[in-house]
Design an enzyme around this catalytic site. Structure first.
Site, mmCIF file in Angstrom:
data_model
loop_
_atom_site.group_PDB
_atom_site.id
_atom_site.type_symbol
_atom_site.label_atom_id
_atom_site.label_comp_id
_atom_site.label_asym_id
_atom_site.label_seq_id
_atom_site.Cartn_x
_atom_site.Cartn_y
_atom_site.Cartn_z
ATOM 1 N N ASN A 68 -2.526 11.470 -3.039
ATOM 2 C CA ASN A 68 -3.553 10.434 -2.873
ATOM 3 C C ASN A 68 -3.679 10.139 -1.378
ATOM 4 O O ASN A 68 -2.800 9.524 -0.795
ATOM 5 C CB ASN A 68 -3.100 9.171 -3.640
ATOM 6 C CG ASN A 68 -4.012 7.981 -3.394
ATOM 7 O OD1 ASN A 68 -5.110 8.129 -2.856
ATOM 8 N ND2 ASN A 68 -3.553 6.795 -3.776
ATOM 9 N N LYS A 118 -5.762 8.236 -0.003
ATOM 10 C CA LYS A 118 -6.275 6.875 0.218
ATOM 11 C C LYS A 118 -7.431 6.927 1.234
ATOM 12 O O LYS A 118 -8.158 7.910 1.264
ATOM 13 C CB LYS A 118 -5.157 5.948 0.687
ATOM 14 C CG LYS A 118 -3.911 6.057 -0.188
ATOM 15 C CD LYS A 118 -2.933 4.970 0.090
ATOM 16 C CE LYS A 118 -1.648 5.245 -0.665
ATOM 17 N NZ LYS A 118 -0.806 4.093 -0.789
ATOM 18 N N HIS A 163 -5.392 2.152 -9.544
ATOM 19 C CA HIS A 163 -4.337 2.119 -8.516
ATOM 20 C C HIS A 163 -4.103 0.665 -8.114
ATOM 21 O O HIS A 163 -5.044 -0.131 -8.060
ATOM 22 C CB HIS A 163 -4.777 2.958 -7.311
ATOM 23 C CG HIS A 163 -3.669 3.186 -6.325
ATOM 24 N ND1 HIS A 163 -3.257 2.214 -5.447
ATOM 25 C CD2 HIS A 163 -2.872 4.258 -6.105
ATOM 26 C CE1 HIS A 163 -2.253 2.691 -4.713
ATOM 27 N NE2 HIS A 163 -1.999 3.931 -5.099
ATOM 28 N N GLU A 191 -3.728 -0.674 -5.378
ATOM 29 C CA GLU A 191 -4.536 -1.133 -4.235
ATOM 30 C C GLU A 191 -5.953 -1.506 -4.680
ATOM 31 O O GLU A 191 -6.564 -2.407 -4.114
ATOM 32 C CB GLU A 191 -4.536 -0.053 -3.130
ATOM 33 C CG GLU A 191 -3.180 -0.010 -2.432
ATOM 34 C CD GLU A 191 -2.806 1.322 -1.806
ATOM 35 O OE1 GLU A 191 -3.664 2.205 -1.657
ATOM 36 O OE2 GLU A 191 -1.608 1.479 -1.465
ATOM 37 N N GLU A 198 3.729 3.408 -11.000
ATOM 38 C CA GLU A 198 3.883 3.150 -9.573
ATOM 39 C C GLU A 198 4.289 1.687 -9.367
ATOM 40 O O GLU A 198 3.412 0.804 -9.360
ATOM 41 C CB GLU A 198 2.562 3.393 -8.839
ATOM 42 C CG GLU A 198 2.040 4.797 -8.957
ATOM 43 C CD GLU A 198 1.153 5.148 -7.780
ATOM 44 O OE1 GLU A 198 1.505 6.077 -7.053
ATOM 45 O OE2 GLU A 198 0.145 4.472 -7.558
ATOM 46 N N GLY A 249 4.316 2.863 -0.353
ATOM 47 C CA GLY A 249 4.200 2.812 1.102
ATOM 48 C C GLY A 249 5.315 2.048 1.795
ATOM 49 O O GLY A 249 5.212 1.737 2.986
ATOM 50 N N SER A 309 6.598 6.012 -2.644
ATOM 51 C CA SER A 309 7.527 6.506 -1.612
ATOM 52 C C SER A 309 8.235 7.807 -1.991
ATOM 53 O O SER A 309 9.394 8.014 -1.626
ATOM 54 C CB SER A 309 8.546 5.415 -1.243
ATOM 55 O OG SER A 309 7.875 4.320 -0.653
#
Ligand code: PEP
Length: 251
Positions: free
Chosen positions: A12, A14, A99, A101, A169, A175, A214
């Protein structure tokens, strides 16, 4: 005991990458060609602006290309949005949906994710549905319950007729360089598997459960070797072909 499923390693990107980043696809293609027989499926999800060119760069290789989100309508007055039909037309085979985010930055609810999953399926895309708890939810012991709720609402009933891909996730691992223990990953994947089997039967048994948060070359082998982990969704470490390739061959 289930036969080993062919893993999926999905990158991904992003909101990272302009035209120059396509070099990484070309490089990954070369690395995969040189390696010969790869035991995983490989997917790269670039920003929408690169999708068509990325699909062209990946042609003739095992790399498949995916979107990072889609609108729930096939077209219409939705300025700035991209539909599943458009992603498919541009060369995508998959789309990441829900996701964390998107859930945080755009207030995306599980009901909205459900509608997007249906749009993706109608357009011929394979959705990768993301779920996962925040750190506060893990600490207060509600991680399983949060994932239950996200899964039960985000997945439409007709999802059972197609291949299911779920990415677990944990939000606090994305991250940050932090990951759950292998036992915690195994526990959550077993929990997700049980939920999917009880709702979708054999389709749930064959669902691909990706871990994301991660994943990097140094921890990929142990994470990918964990029970019920059928692949990974990789953010930062998918941006450079060498790192992403190291994760792909860790399966
Ligand atoms: C992600 O964005 O889905 C992700 C897992 O990111 P990272 O690998 O950078 O934690």
């Amino acid at each position: 005991m289930q036969d080993r499923m062919r893993p999926l390693i999905a990158g991904n990107w992003k909101m990272n990458g302009t035209g120059a980043a396509l070099e990484q696809i070309a490089k990954l293609k070369t690395l995969l060609e040189e390696a010969g027989n790869i035991e995983s499926d490989v997917l790269v999800c670039p920003p929408a602006t690169l999708l068509h060119r990325a699909a062209q760069s990946a042609e003739g290789s095992p790399i498949r290309i995916g979107g990072q989100d889609c609108h729930s309508n096939p077209n219409g007055a939705h300025t700035g949005d991209v539909s599943a039909t458009m992603l498919f037309d541009a060369g995508a085979s998959h789309v990441i949906l829900g996701h964390s985010e998107r859930r945080t930055d755009h207030g995306e609810t599980s009901q909205a994710v459900n509608e997007k999953v249906q749009a993706a399926l109608s357009a011929g895309l394979i959705p990768i549905v993301c779920v996962g708890e925040t750190e506060a939810q893990r600490l207060d012991g509600t991680a399983n319950q949060v994932v239950n709720e996200q899964l039960s609402t985000s997945l439409p009933d007709n999802f059972g007729k197609t291949r299911i891909i779920i990415a677990y996730e944990p939000v606090w691992a994305i991250g940050t360089g932090r990951t759950p223990t292998l036992d915690d990953i195994a526990q959550m994947h077993a929990h997700i598997r049980t939920l999917l089997v009880s709702r979708f039967g054999s389709t749930g048994e064959n669902a691909l459960l990706l871990y994301g948060g991660s994943v990097k070359p140094s921890n990929a082998e142990e994470i990918l070797g964990t029970a019920d982990v059928n692949g990974a969704l990789v953010g930062g470490a998918s941006l450079l072909a060498n790192d992403f390739f190291s994760i792909i061959v860790a399966t």
